[in-house]
Design an enzyme around this catalytic site. Structure first.
Site, PDB file in Angstrom:
ATOM      1  N   GLY A  20       0.833  -1.212   0.000  1.00 38.70           N
ATOM      2  CA  GLY A  20       0.000   0.000   0.000  1.00 38.70           C
ATOM      3  C   GLY A  20       0.860   1.251   0.000  1.00 38.70           C
ATOM      4  O   GLY A  20       0.453   2.307   0.472  1.00 38.70           O
ATOM      5  N   SER A  22       1.626   3.228  -2.240  1.00 33.93           N
ATOM      6  CA  SER A  22       1.224   4.375  -3.060  1.00 33.93           C
ATOM      7  C   SER A  22       0.062   5.123  -2.411  1.00 33.93           C
ATOM      8  O   SER A  22      -0.399   6.133  -2.912  1.00 33.93           O
ATOM      9  CB  SER A  22       0.830   3.907  -4.465  1.00 33.93           C
ATOM     10  OG  SER A  22      -0.258   3.009  -4.381  1.00 33.93           O
ATOM     11  N   ASP A  71      -1.732  -7.955  -6.285  1.00 37.20           N
ATOM     12  CA  ASP A  71      -3.040  -7.969  -5.645  1.00 37.20           C
ATOM     13  C   ASP A  71      -2.888  -8.859  -4.423  1.00 37.20           C
ATOM     14  O   ASP A  71      -2.699 -10.078  -4.545  1.00 37.20           O
ATOM     15  CB  ASP A  71      -4.097  -8.532  -6.619  1.00 37.20           C
ATOM     16  CG  ASP A  71      -5.466  -8.592  -5.955  1.00 37.20           C
ATOM     17  OD1 ASP A  71      -5.569  -8.298  -4.744  1.00 37.20           O
ATOM     18  OD2 ASP A  71      -6.438  -8.928  -6.659  1.00 37.20           O
ATOM     19  N   SER A 150      -5.714  -0.761  13.334  1.00 34.09           N
ATOM     20  CA  SER A 150      -6.540   0.439  13.499  1.00 34.09           C
ATOM     21  C   SER A 150      -7.175   0.451  14.879  1.00 34.09           C
ATOM     22  O   SER A 150      -7.487  -0.604  15.452  1.00 34.09           O
ATOM     23  CB  SER A 150      -7.639   0.438  12.445  1.00 34.09           C
ATOM     24  OG  SER A 150      -8.611   1.406  12.764  1.00 34.09           O
ATOM     25  N   TYR A 163     -14.412  -4.410   8.797  1.00 34.71           N
ATOM     26  CA  TYR A 163     -13.119  -3.744   8.975  1.00 34.71           C
ATOM     27  C   TYR A 163     -12.573  -3.998  10.389  1.00 34.71           C
ATOM     28  O   TYR A 163     -11.394  -4.331  10.566  1.00 34.71           O
ATOM     29  CB  TYR A 163     -13.306  -2.244   8.724  1.00 34.71           C
ATOM     30  CG  TYR A 163     -12.053  -1.401   8.756  1.00 34.71           C
ATOM     31  CD1 TYR A 163     -11.184  -1.378   7.675  1.00 34.71           C
ATOM     32  CD2 TYR A 163     -11.742  -0.609   9.867  1.00 34.71           C
ATOM     33  CE1 TYR A 163     -10.034  -0.576   7.696  1.00 34.71           C
ATOM     34  CE2 TYR A 163     -10.606   0.185   9.900  1.00 34.71           C
ATOM     35  CZ  TYR A 163      -9.756   0.201   8.810  1.00 34.71           C
ATOM     36  OH  TYR A 163      -8.623   0.980   8.825  1.00 34.71           O
ATOM     37  N   LYS A 167      -9.067  -5.880  11.375  1.00 34.37           N
ATOM     38  CA  LYS A 167      -7.993  -5.158  12.066  1.00 34.37           C
ATOM     39  C   LYS A 167      -7.714  -5.748  13.445  1.00 34.37           C
ATOM     40  O   LYS A 167      -6.582  -5.709  13.935  1.00 34.37           O
ATOM     41  CB  LYS A 167      -8.359  -3.666  12.173  1.00 34.37           C
ATOM     42  CG  LYS A 167      -8.393  -2.955  10.828  1.00 34.37           C
ATOM     43  CD  LYS A 167      -7.016  -2.975  10.164  1.00 34.37           C
ATOM     44  CE  LYS A 167      -6.960  -2.183   8.888  1.00 34.37           C
ATOM     45  NZ  LYS A 167      -5.628  -2.215   8.254  1.00 34.37           N
TER      46      LYS A 167
HETATM   47  P1  NAD Z   1      -5.248   4.282   1.290  1.00 39.90           P
HETATM   48  O1  NAD Z   1      -6.578   3.909   0.743  1.00 39.90           O
HETATM   49  O2  NAD Z   1      -4.690   5.610   0.922  1.00 39.90           O
HETATM   50  O3  NAD Z   1      -4.191   3.165   0.949  1.00 39.90           O
HETATM   51  C1  NAD Z   1      -4.524   1.822   0.944  1.00 39.90           C
HETATM   52  C2  NAD Z   1      -3.605   1.080   0.020  1.00 39.90           C
HETATM   53  O4  NAD Z   1      -4.024  -0.275  -0.046  1.00 39.90           O
HETATM   54  C3  NAD Z   1      -3.593   1.624  -1.408  1.00 39.90           C
HETATM   55  O5  NAD Z   1      -2.271   1.911  -1.764  1.00 39.90           O
HETATM   56  C4  NAD Z   1      -4.140   0.474  -2.239  1.00 39.90           C
HETATM   57  O6  NAD Z   1      -3.473   0.347  -3.460  1.00 39.90           O
HETATM   58  C5  NAD Z   1      -3.832  -0.726  -1.358  1.00 39.90           C
HETATM   59  N1  NAD Z   1      -4.728  -1.836  -1.698  1.00 39.90           N
HETATM   60  C6  NAD Z   1      -6.074  -1.867  -1.660  1.00 39.90           C
HETATM   61  N2  NAD Z   1      -6.529  -3.063  -2.096  1.00 39.90           N
HETATM   62  C7  NAD Z   1      -5.438  -3.803  -2.424  1.00 39.90           C
HETATM   63  C8  NAD Z   1      -5.245  -5.114  -2.934  1.00 39.90           C
HETATM   64  N3  NAD Z   1      -6.254  -5.950  -3.200  1.00 39.90           N
HETATM   65  N4  NAD Z   1      -3.990  -5.531  -3.147  1.00 39.90           N
HETATM   66  C9  NAD Z   1      -2.961  -4.714  -2.891  1.00 39.90           C
HETATM   67  N5  NAD Z   1      -3.067  -3.476  -2.392  1.00 39.90           N
HETATM   68  C10 NAD Z   1      -4.303  -3.020  -2.177  1.00 39.90           C
HETATM   69  O7  NAD Z   1      -5.391   4.128   2.865  1.00 39.90           O
HETATM   70  P2  NAD Z   1      -4.649   4.846   4.086  1.00 39.90           P
HETATM   71  O8  NAD Z   1      -5.618   5.792   4.684  1.00 39.90           O
HETATM   72  O9  NAD Z   1      -3.308   5.339   3.708  1.00 39.90           O
HETATM   73  O10 NAD Z   1      -4.504   3.604   5.085  1.00 39.90           O
HETATM   74  C11 NAD Z   1      -3.353   2.775   5.114  1.00 39.90           C
HETATM   75  C12 NAD Z   1      -3.542   1.722   6.177  1.00 39.90           C
HETATM   76  O11 NAD Z   1      -3.750   2.340   7.444  1.00 39.90           O
HETATM   77  C13 NAD Z   1      -4.767   0.827   5.932  1.00 39.90           C
HETATM   78  O12 NAD Z   1      -4.455  -0.484   6.292  1.00 39.90           O
HETATM   79  C14 NAD Z   1      -5.804   1.412   6.861  1.00 39.90           C
HETATM   80  O13 NAD Z   1      -6.751   0.452   7.231  1.00 39.90           O
HETATM   81  C15 NAD Z   1      -4.938   1.862   8.022  1.00 39.90           C
HETATM   82  N6  NAD Z   1      -5.533   2.929   8.826  1.00 39.90           N
HETATM   83  C16 NAD Z   1      -5.848   4.126   8.272  1.00 39.90           C
HETATM   84  C17 NAD Z   1      -6.402   5.120   9.081  1.00 39.90           C
HETATM   85  C18 NAD Z   1      -6.747   6.468   8.534  1.00 39.90           C
HETATM   86  O14 NAD Z   1      -7.278   7.280   9.296  1.00 39.90           O
HETATM   87  N7  NAD Z   1      -6.471   6.773   7.289  1.00 39.90           N
HETATM   88  C19 NAD Z   1      -6.634   4.869  10.435  1.00 39.90           C
HETATM   89  C20 NAD Z   1      -6.291   3.625  10.950  1.00 39.90           C
HETATM   90  C21 NAD Z   1      -5.737   2.667  10.141  1.00 39.90           C
END
Ligand code: NAD
Length: 255
Positions: A20, A22, A71, A150, A163, A167
């Site tokens: 992830g 990107s 993936d 999370s 979710y 998590k």
């Molecule tokens: P984001 O949506 O910006 O990034 C998620 C990434 O997961 C993307 O790069 C996407 O390409 C990748 N992804 C999705 N499906 C995929 C698949 N089938 N195969 C490979 N890659 C896949 O999300 P974010 O906000 O940067 O979150 C990153 C992590 O942190 C996640 O695991 C999220 O659950 C966790 N998180 C985020 C928050 C928040 O507030 N943003 C809070 C707690 C936890």
């Protein structure tokens, strides 16, 4: 010693894969690891443009960077990613499982597809990646697995049964694997962010956002940079003795 750019080379010459990489948080994690001296591969799924941008930044900081497609729901795709890494990047000693999705819905309306997809990406994805890389991580003698869970996995949230289950499952997974890998001096830890200022949070309606903010003792959302620096710490030799831990970054929302 502080480096030219003010960084401390906390993870000098480590070789990391950020899944992830990107996305919002993954992007900052990849950048921070490179600034602190690691070579960093970033896995992307659908967004090669963003992955290429982060690889350019990694190269600018003087470290090796590589973008790899996979993936994570598909173990074959994960194994191909590993083969590509071995060929073009080398074996890794740090794995950051950061890819994750949400498909929110009240439980009564949640579809089987929404359940399956979230569990497949968030939990089975971590399993497939750990399975593919555990051997080289253990063999390194200082391996690191850092799983981005999370706050929702710790306290639940309306509309996020799938979710939260994924998590929270990640936390049990981490503790069990930490016990198994300790004899190889490899650590396995969780970073559990609360609400972080990323597109995932920016798309929450304003009224709901205000309600969430009122429940955060620090009165603000966290930043991706704050999550990234906690990952750098866990990846560094300073955290050699920390394993099976859950590092909360939630402004006091859950203690
Ligand atoms: P984001 O949506 O910006 O990034 C998620 C990434 O997961 C993307 O790069 C996407 O390409 C990748 N992804 C999705 N499906 C995929 C698949 N089938 N195969 C490979 N890659 C896949 O999300 P974010 O906000 O940067 O979150 C990153 C992590 O942190 C996640 O695991 C999220 O659950 C966790 N998180 C985020 C928050 C928040 O507030 N943003 C809070 C707690 C936890």
């Amino acid at each position: 010693m502080t480096g030219e750019n003010g960084n401390m080379n906390r993870v000098l010459d480590r070789r990391a894969l950020v899944t992830g990489g990107s996305g919002g948080i993954g992007y900052d994690v990849a950048r921070a690891l490179a600034e602190e001296g690691a070579d960093v591969a970033v896995q992307w799924h659908r967004n090669q443009v963003e992955a290429d941008k982060i690889v350019e930044l990694i190269s600018k900081s003087g470290r090796k960077g590589l973008a790899v497609q996979a993936d994570l729901q598909d173990p074959k795709s994960v194994r191909s990613m590993r083969d590509a890494l071995h060929e073009k990047f080398g074996k890794i000693d740090v794995l950051i499982n950061c890819a994750g999705i949400n498909r929110d819905s009240l439980f009564a309306r949640m579809t089987d597809e929404q359940w399956e997809e979230v569990i497949q990406v968030n939990l089975s994805g971590v399993y497939h990646c750990c399975k593919a890389f555990v051997e080289e991580i253990s063999a390194s003698g200082h391996g690191r697995i850092i799983n981005i869970s999370s706050l929702v996995g710790q306290m639940g949230n309306i509309g996020q049964v799938n979710y939260a289950a994924s998590k929270s499952g990640m936390i049990g997974f981490t503790k069990a694997l930490a016990r198994e890998l300790a004899r190889d001096k490899a650590t396995v830890n969780v970073v559990a962010p609360g609400f972080i200022d990323t597109p995932m949070v920016q798309k929450i309606p304003d009224k709901v956002k205000q309600k969430i903010l009122s429940q955060i003792p620090m009165g603000r959302f966290g930043t991706p940079r704050e999550v990234a620096m906690s990952v750098v710490y866990l990846a560094s030799p300073e955290a050699d003795y920390v394993t099976g831990a859950v590092l909360n970054l939630n402004g006091g929302m859950y203690l």
